[in-house]
Design an enzyme around this catalytic site. Sequence first.
Site, PDB file in Angstrom:
ATOM      1  N   GLU A  48       0.844  -1.259   0.131  1.00  0.00           N
ATOM      2  CA  GLU A  48      -0.093  -0.220   0.150  1.00  0.00           C
ATOM      3  C   GLU A  48       0.838   1.255  -0.008  1.00  0.00           C
ATOM      4  O   GLU A  48       1.546   1.568   0.900  1.00  0.00           O
ATOM      5  CB  GLU A  48      -0.997   0.057   1.280  1.00  0.00           C
ATOM      6  CG  GLU A  48      -1.997   1.260   1.259  1.00  0.00           C
ATOM      7  CD  GLU A  48      -2.652   1.527   2.724  1.00  0.00           C
ATOM      8  OE1 GLU A  48      -2.346   1.097   3.728  1.00  0.00           O
ATOM      9  OE2 GLU A  48      -3.469   2.305   2.420  1.00  0.00           O
ATOM     10  N   GLU A 147     -11.352   2.976   5.488  1.00  0.00           N
ATOM     11  CA  GLU A 147     -10.205   3.405   6.206  1.00  0.00           C
ATOM     12  C   GLU A 147     -10.522   5.015   6.685  1.00  0.00           C
ATOM     13  O   GLU A 147      -9.848   5.532   6.275  1.00  0.00           O
ATOM     14  CB  GLU A 147      -9.065   3.053   5.689  1.00  0.00           C
ATOM     15  CG  GLU A 147      -7.886   3.087   7.065  1.00  0.00           C
ATOM     16  CD  GLU A 147      -6.518   2.852   6.573  1.00  0.00           C
ATOM     17  OE1 GLU A 147      -6.255   2.537   5.370  1.00  0.00           O
ATOM     18  OE2 GLU A 147      -5.852   2.651   7.360  1.00  0.00           O
TER      19      GLU A 147
END
Length: 177
Positions: A48, A147
Amino acid sequence: CRIHIMAGRVPEGADRAALAAGMEAPFVDNLRHAAGVLAQEPMVGLLEPINTRITDPRYFLSTPQQAAAMLEQVGQPNLKLQLDIFHLQIMDGNLTRNLETYFPLIGHIQIAQVPARQEPDTPGEVNFPYLFQQLESLGYTGYVGCEYTPRGATAEGLGWLREYWQSRGLEPNGSIL
Ligand SMILES: *[C@@H]1O[C@H](CO)[C@@H](O)[C@H](O)[C@H]1NC(C)=O
Ligand SMILES: *[C@@H]1O[C@H](CO)[C@@H](O)[C@H](O)[C@H]1NC(C)=O
């Protein structure tokens, strides 16, 4: 099962550009090793890119370009890109083209509005109804991770999901919604 494999940070005070190659080589070696270990089970490792402008200034892996280059070097199908739209918008924008270009590498998507990192239907820079449509047209069938920091209660903050389902003629039937 999907596991986020983190990249670590550039040492404090160090020159990122000067260290890039020296940090990339061992990370790529470690990724190769991880891919072998993960391949013993149906597991996918995820890379990520995290933005270095606001969230984590010393994080080593900050753009999808960088992640794609490393994934290419490792060349294992069980390592994928975890594309967090929040980080991508802050580092590079160009969301439509980047989604198209990196779509084949994507193993997981995360969302949050920019800059407040709250629900996707809060005021901010990113047009999520449009992006969800793009993901559908590209054929994305994976998970979308939320998130973000909800403004209030979690269930209340999922109003955007109710609206999304309604726009698709789907009936929400989960216990939270
Ligand atoms: C937008 O992204 C595409 C694909 O990653 C890239 O080819 C293009 O150069 C980018 N455009 C700009 C203006 O950065
Ligand atoms: C929700 O809908 C799906 C698809 O129609 C169905 O399989 C599932 O059993 C439903 N869940 C509940 C809790 O009603």
